[in-house]
Design a protein around this motif. Structure first.
Motif, PDB file in Angstrom:
ATOM      1  N   ALA A  57       0.823  -1.210   0.000  1.00  0.00           N
ATOM      2  CA  ALA A  57       0.000   0.000   0.000  1.00  0.00           C
ATOM      3  C   ALA A  57       0.858   1.261   0.000  1.00  0.00           C
ATOM      4  CB  ALA A  57      -0.932  -0.005   1.217  1.00  0.00           C
ATOM      5  N   MET A  92       1.066   4.025  -2.965  1.00  0.00           N
ATOM      6  CA  MET A  92       0.713   5.411  -2.666  1.00  0.00           C
ATOM      7  C   MET A  92       1.845   6.346  -3.075  1.00  0.00           C
ATOM      8  SD  MET A  92      -1.618   7.458  -1.580  1.00  0.00           S
ATOM      9  CE  MET A  92      -2.779   6.340  -0.770  1.00  0.00           C
ATOM     10  N   LEU A 139       0.270   3.875   4.624  1.00  0.00           N
ATOM     11  CA  LEU A 139      -0.949   3.150   4.962  1.00  0.00           C
ATOM     12  C   LEU A 139      -0.607   1.838   5.657  1.00  0.00           C
ATOM     13  CD1 LEU A 139      -1.211   4.240   1.706  1.00  0.00           C
ATOM     14  CD2 LEU A 139      -3.589   3.828   2.272  1.00  0.00           C
ATOM     15  N   ASN A 187     -13.540   3.508   8.046  1.00  0.00           N
ATOM     16  CA  ASN A 187     -12.465   3.708   7.070  1.00  0.00           C
ATOM     17  C   ASN A 187     -12.612   5.042   6.345  1.00  0.00           C
ATOM     18  OD1 ASN A 187     -10.960   1.442   7.487  1.00  0.00           O
ATOM     19  ND2 ASN A 187     -11.269   0.567   5.469  1.00  0.00           N
ATOM     20  N   SER A 190      -9.478   7.681   6.909  1.00  0.00           N
ATOM     21  CA  SER A 190      -8.615   7.968   5.760  1.00  0.00           C
ATOM     22  C   SER A 190      -8.806   9.383   5.232  1.00  0.00           C
ATOM     23  CB  SER A 190      -8.888   6.961   4.635  1.00  0.00           C
ATOM     24  OG  SER A 190      -8.335   5.715   4.950  1.00  0.00           O
ATOM     25  N   PHE A 200      -5.801  12.095   4.990  1.00  0.00           N
ATOM     26  CA  PHE A 200      -5.348  12.648   3.713  1.00  0.00           C
ATOM     27  C   PHE A 200      -5.311  14.172   3.752  1.00  0.00           C
ATOM     28  CE2 PHE A 200      -6.585   8.556   1.569  1.00  0.00           C
ATOM     29  CZ  PHE A 200      -5.331   8.294   1.044  1.00  0.00           C
ATOM     30  N   SER A 203      -5.196   8.529  -5.069  1.00  0.00           N
ATOM     31  CA  SER A 203      -4.937   8.186  -3.665  1.00  0.00           C
ATOM     32  C   SER A 203      -6.126   7.461  -3.053  1.00  0.00           C
ATOM     33  CB  SER A 203      -4.605   9.444  -2.858  1.00  0.00           C
ATOM     34  OG  SER A 203      -5.751  10.246  -2.643  1.00  0.00           O
ATOM     35  N   ASP A 221      -6.045   3.691  -1.587  1.00  0.00           N
ATOM     36  CA  ASP A 221      -6.433   3.528  -0.188  1.00  0.00           C
ATOM     37  C   ASP A 221      -7.522   2.473  -0.039  1.00  0.00           C
ATOM     38  OD1 ASP A 221      -7.111   4.194   2.598  1.00  0.00           O
ATOM     39  OD2 ASP A 221      -8.813   5.244   1.723  1.00  0.00           O
ATOM     40  N   SER A 222      -8.603   2.609  -0.828  1.00  0.00           N
ATOM     41  CA  SER A 222      -9.741   1.698  -0.680  1.00  0.00           C
ATOM     42  C   SER A 222      -9.438   0.300  -1.236  1.00  0.00           C
ATOM     43  CB  SER A 222     -10.977   2.288  -1.362  1.00  0.00           C
ATOM     44  OG  SER A 222     -10.699   2.685  -2.691  1.00  0.00           O
ATOM     45  N   SER A 269      -7.374  -1.469   1.230  1.00  0.00           N
ATOM     46  CA  SER A 269      -8.200  -1.855   2.375  1.00  0.00           C
ATOM     47  C   SER A 269      -8.878  -3.200   2.117  1.00  0.00           C
ATOM     48  CB  SER A 269      -9.254  -0.770   2.639  1.00  0.00           C
ATOM     49  OG  SER A 269      -9.927  -1.013   3.849  1.00  0.00           O
ATOM     50  N   THR A 328      -5.833   1.536   6.227  1.00  0.00           N
ATOM     51  CA  THR A 328      -6.219   2.945   6.219  1.00  0.00           C
ATOM     52  C   THR A 328      -4.972   3.825   6.187  1.00  0.00           C
ATOM     53  OG1 THR A 328      -7.570   4.620   7.355  1.00  0.00           O
ATOM     54  CG2 THR A 328      -6.246   3.163   8.737  1.00  0.00           C
ATOM     55  N   ALA A 329      -5.160   5.082   5.817  1.00  0.00           N
ATOM     56  CA  ALA A 329      -4.047   6.039   5.836  1.00  0.00           C
ATOM     57  C   ALA A 329      -3.678   6.335   7.282  1.00  0.00           C
ATOM     58  CB  ALA A 329      -4.455   7.323   5.117  1.00  0.00           C
TER      59      ALA A 329
END
Length: 442
Positions: free
Chosen positions: A73, A77, A87, A264, A268, A272, A294, A298-299, A302, A314-315
């Protein structure tokens, strides 16, 4: 023109790809920022296996998959979205999975992880159809704070329980544990170490707490045994891909899936905005470069994390520690990912760390998550009461879902009954009705 072209050619690949010069940073600064961020969040590879291990999962396999999904992750990112944001599996969701879905509701861990996967997948769909930030903007701030704070209190309760600082009591429900017990003393010490060092600005406060408490326990607790420092990664097949969809497609599970998605979503989105703003990358409206990329990363990470058996990713707000020392580009996140990739060879350490050594990290996270309660307009009961209900319902019912449900329902009732209809959004009303229907028809 030729002079500019000559200067451009002299720039390294990393400088050009991550736009280091444009961000007024360099490779050395980004590497330092990577180490700083890594040190502040490496605790997750030790805490996550302990929590998920309590749900009956193979903690050694979880250690490896936690490090792997974090590495993947972070690298994505940094390399794709080019943002200084790391993350990892999120605190809160992992505790909810282990102690509520599996522990309290008696689900198998495979079924519980499937619900986490579905919640994370819903978040990916929200990102894909570009309605994620619309939801954040249309869910009241007071509810977002209440939900986050409630998660923090639930995590704190779990941390206190793990060290037997708080224990069950048939007459008073809970009571103080034995202050003379080793777990009580070292669990309390772990939190005090974290709190004092954090106040002094030490980025490695949680890691130092782990080390100090584990070393003390090694000399006093017979169950704490040194198994070595490095080894080849253990087999991860006991936890990867073990999703069970057989029992999740019924109305009673909707609230759980929505809860995972919302937690989440809030964690997140807030991270961000906070980190990119601190890095000087966000504008006044909270927009930042490669925003949509992003959100996809992220998702998708997850959902991948749940598939790999590590809970939802998650971030991490700990990314701000790297930004604070100069990190401004995706190179920082890539560096963090590479460091976590190396962690897969340190699995013997996970077996040595006692459960009560994680108490300090859990309580400290609770402190951070509850801090936004100060921003609630307590003089306005239509905002304060729903936030308070969401906050206290989570630890008192020992489930995040009920806190979110009661918070939404209370918010709509308070606003409607006091004539404040203009404060209600379609998103908030629909959520409240869904949760109300869940109570009525179950």
């Amino acid at each position: 023109m030729s002079e500019f072209s000559s200067q451009s050619q002299k720039r390294s690949f990393l400088d050009r790809y991550f736009q280091l010069s444009e961000h007024k940073t360099n490779v050395k600064t980004e590497i330092i920022a990577s180490f700083t961020t890594f040190i502040t969040m490496v605790y997750i590879v030790f805490v996550n296996p302990k929590i998920l291990g309590d749900a009956g999962m193979d903690s050694q396999a979880v250690f490896v998959t936690t490090a792997l999904i974090t590495a993947i992750a972070c690298i994505l990112m940094g390399a794709v979205a080019k943002l200084p944001i790391a993350l990892a599996p999120g605190m809160g969701i992992n505790a909810y999975f282990a102690y509520v879905l599996v522990g309290s509701m008696k689900m198998t861990w495979e079924t519980g992880m499937t619900l986490i996967f579905l919640g994370a997948s819903c978040l990916f769909l929200l990102s894909l159809f570009k309605i994620r930030y619309w939801m954040v903007a249309n869910i009241p701030f007071s509810l977002r704070v209440g939900i986050s704070s409630g998660c923090g209190l639930l995590i704190t309760l779990i941390g206190l329980h793990n060290a037997h600082i708080i224990v069950a009591d048939p007459d008073t429900m809970v009571r103080l544990g034995d202050p003379k017990s080793l777990s009580f003393i070292l669990g309390s010490l772990s939190f005090l170490i974290v709190a004092v060092l954090a106040q002094k600005g030490k980025h490695a406060s949680v890691l130092i707490s782990f080390i100090v408490v584990t070393l003390i326990a090694w000399g006093l607790d017979d169950s704490v045994v040194f198994h070595g420092l490095v080894s080849m990664p253990p087999d991860i097949t006991p936890v990867v891909g073990h999703l069970d969809f057989e029992k999740v497609f019924n109305f009673s599970m909707i609230g759980i899936v929505i809860s995972v998605m919302l937690i989440n979503l809030f964690e997140s989105s807030g991270t961000f905005i906070a980190v990119t703003d601190k890095a000087g990358l966000a504008d006044k409206d909270g927009r930042y470069p490669n925003q949509q990329k992003s959100l996809y990363i992220d998702s998708a990470s997850s959902a991948a994390g749940a598939f790999m058996g590590t809970s939802a990713v998650t971030a991490y707000v700990e990314s701000a520690s790297g930004v604070a020392v100069g990190g401004r580009s995706g190179l920082m996140a890539v560096g963090v990912g590479l460091l976590f990739l190396l962690m897969i060879f340190f699995s013997p350490l996970e077996k040595m760390i006692p459960l009560y050594a994680t108490t300090g990290a859990l309580i400290y996270i609770g402190v951070l998550m509850a801090s936004d309660l100060a921003k609630i307009k307590w003089e306005d009961l239509t905002e304060a009461v729903p936030s308070f209900v969401a906050t206290v319902a989570m630890p008192f019912t020992f489930t995040i879902t009920e806190g979110i449900a009661l918070g939404f329902i209370t918010y709509v009732v308070m606003k409607a009954c006091t004539g404040r209809y203009k404060d209600l959004t379609i998103c908030t009303v629909v959520m409240a009705l869904l949760f109300l229907a869940r109570y009525i028809f179950l």
